[in-house]
Design an enzyme around this catalytic site. Structure first.
Site, PDB file in Angstrom:
ATOM      1  N   VAL A 184      -1.724  -1.362   4.058  1.00 21.41           N
ATOM      2  CA  VAL A 184      -2.551  -0.323   3.478  1.00 21.41           C
ATOM      3  C   VAL A 184      -1.661   0.877   3.179  1.00 21.41           C
ATOM      4  O   VAL A 184      -0.774   1.217   3.960  1.00 21.41           O
ATOM      5  CB  VAL A 184      -3.712   0.071   4.422  1.00 21.41           C
ATOM      6  N   SER A 185      -1.847   1.464   2.019  1.00 23.32           N
ATOM      7  CA  SER A 185      -1.142   2.691   1.663  1.00 23.32           C
ATOM      8  C   SER A 185      -2.103   3.852   1.748  1.00 23.32           C
ATOM      9  O   SER A 185      -3.316   3.673   1.874  1.00 23.32           O
ATOM     10  CB  SER A 185      -0.564   2.583   0.243  1.00 23.32           C
TER      11      SER A 185
END
Length: 501
Positions: A9-10
């Site tokens: 996840v960014s």
């Protein structure tokens, strides 16, 4: 069955799409259990963009696949693996070669021509979306710059940037020394190094509180147009408060150009021992200098750095040794080695057993070359078939593969040359003696490049101690001790002789 789950996840994913690691982790574990996994390993990257391949979790996953610790990889979506099609193809190809199967939760994919087509179409759409966002962001930054704003981080000595207001202001305590740098450089007979030395003597702190002002930092300041009030971004000039007037800045540029012209025409002096000579007192490398000694300019070697902006200073007081005398002493030592039959015989005996190790290394290098070429062909094939575009990432990957190939090919040539030298070293001692005599008869007529090559091949290090006695420059080697460390059994006397045959 051993399964691995990969979650990523960014910051952008969390903000715009609501993705989270716990949700991905739970869904992927459930799928792995449904597939019958008896062992599940988790690999995660949090706050890392999918546009890069250099991710800790992804690297660990690939290592596990290469080591045979994983049979299947479960991932929420193709975007979690990578956002770029060329990266997806490279990653899936590597996992496939390791015998690992990929399973995605958000769409059914099979390793068939149709499945691969669907995979590529889906990846292309995701990449198009990302590139569209990137273009919009770039256009937004350019528009901000054209409107007089600062679109990116602004960290320049002499200025302060407030990201909340977007305003640039002058830090007067730093700006004072920027003005002094330009004033000293343009009005005094002082160069960039002289400016750096003066700042260091005054104890002026740098922006990062570094211990010394370096020549490169001063050079960057003197040539940066921001100090005359022009900050440049992608061809757009953004006005900022000026620290020096335009005329002063232009005078500095003219002096910098003149200095480059003078340096380009400056005479060069050859130093035979550069790179292999060390001071036995301070342990620092000695370098060639051309200075006046007793009223006469000549070549000398010194461990002393006269530039206060250098990383080290060497001996104090400065230590200088006449280059001609020192080089002649080392050259005579090389002659002595080549004229010693016993040394040649020992060298021949020492070189022979190295051949087998060189052959094994040659096989390893050739195998790495083949694998590198195969990877390069895979990327080119993907480009040719239209599966990916020649974007910056693909260009970077191709350039990296090209550099790796060039390094391996250079090492291959070195090994092959060493092998020839090792094999040549197995000749009879009498033949070596004859070859040595031939080299000895020609040595004094060698060019500088030939002498340097021979010295580099036979001499590992030259260590100098003591100081020249004051008096006549012709006696300047008195009081100086020279130790020559030879490369016997390493580079190969016999190899050098065979090259001159």
């Amino acid at each position: 069955m051993r399964a691995a789950i990969y979650v990523r996840v960014s910051t952008e994913d969390q903000a715009l799409r609501g993705y989270s690691l716990p949700e991905q982790r739970e869904a992927c574990r459930k799928k792995a259990e449904e597939l019958g996994a008896v062992e599940i390993i988790e690999f995660a990257d949090e706050g890392v963009s999918g546009a890069t391949l250099d991710r800790p979790g992804l690297n660990a996953l690939l290592d596990a696949a290469r080591e045979g610790r994983v049979d299947v990889v479960v991932c929420r979506d193709l975007d979690r693996l990578s956002r770029r099609l060329v990266h997806q193809l490279l990653l899936m190809d590597e996992l496939e070669k390791a015998g690992v199967r990929m399973v995605f939760l958000d769409f059914a994919w099979q390793d068939t021509p149709e499945g691969r087509l669907f995979l590529n179409i889906r990846a292309s759409i995701a990449e198009y979306e990302r590139e569209t966002i990137k273009r919009r962001t770039t256009r937004g930054k350019l528009r901000k710059a054209r409107e007089g704003g600062i679109p990116i981080s602004f960290n320049v000595y002499g200025y302060r940037y407030d990201p909340e207001t977007g305003k640039v202001s002058v830090v007067e305590e730093e700006a004072e020394f920027v003005r002094k740098m330009f004033e000293w450089f343009t009005t005094e007979d002082i160069g960039i190094v002289g400016v750096a030395k003066r700042l260091n003597r005054m104890g002026v702190p740098t922006r990062k509180n570094a211990p010394l002002w370096k020549r490169q930092v001063v050079w960057q300041i003197l040539r940066n147009p921001v100090f005359k009030g022009e900050w440049r971004y992608r061809g757009v000039t953004v006005p900022v408060p000026a620290i020096v007037d335009a005329a002063t800045w232009e005078r500095a540029q003219e002096k910098l150009r003149e200095a480059r012209r003078l340096w380009a025409n400056r005479g060069r002096h050859d130093y035979l021992l550069s790179g292999i000579i060390t001071c036995g007192h301070c342990g620092k490398p000695m370098h060639g200098v051309y200075i006046a000694w007793w009223g006469k300019k000549d070549r000398r070697y010194s461990c002393s750095k006269t530039k206060e902006c250098a990383g080290y200073t060497g001996c104090r007081p400065p230590r200088y040794v006449l280059a001609d005398r020192l080089e002649q002493a080392v050259w005579e030592k090389v002659k002595e080695v080549l004229s010693d039959p016993d040394a040649l015989a020992r060298e021949a005996a020492a070189m022979a057993p190295q051949a087998e190790g060189l052959r094994r290394e040659l096989e390893n290098v050739e195998e790495l070359l083949a694998r590198t070429e195969k990877g390069r062909e895979a990327v080119l094939s993907a480009l040719a078939s239209g599966l990916c575009d020649l974007d910056a990432i693909a260009k970077s990957k191709l350039a990296e593969l090209k550099r790796r190939k060039e390094r391996l090919e250079a090492r291959k040539k070195e090994i092959e040359a060493a092998l020839r030298a090792a094999e040549r070293a197995a000749v009879e001692a009498e033949e070596l003696r004859a070859l040595a005599k031939q080299v000895l008869s020609e040595m004094d007529s060698f060019s500088f490049e030939e002498k340097r090559a021979l010295v580099r091949a036979l001499v590992a290090q030259v260590i100098v101690t003591g100081r020249p006695k004051p008096g006549n420059p012709d006696k300047s080697m008195e009081g100086v001790n020279v130790t020559v460390v030879l490369r016997l059994g390493e580079t190969g006397i016999a190899g050098v002789i065979s090259r001159k045959e």
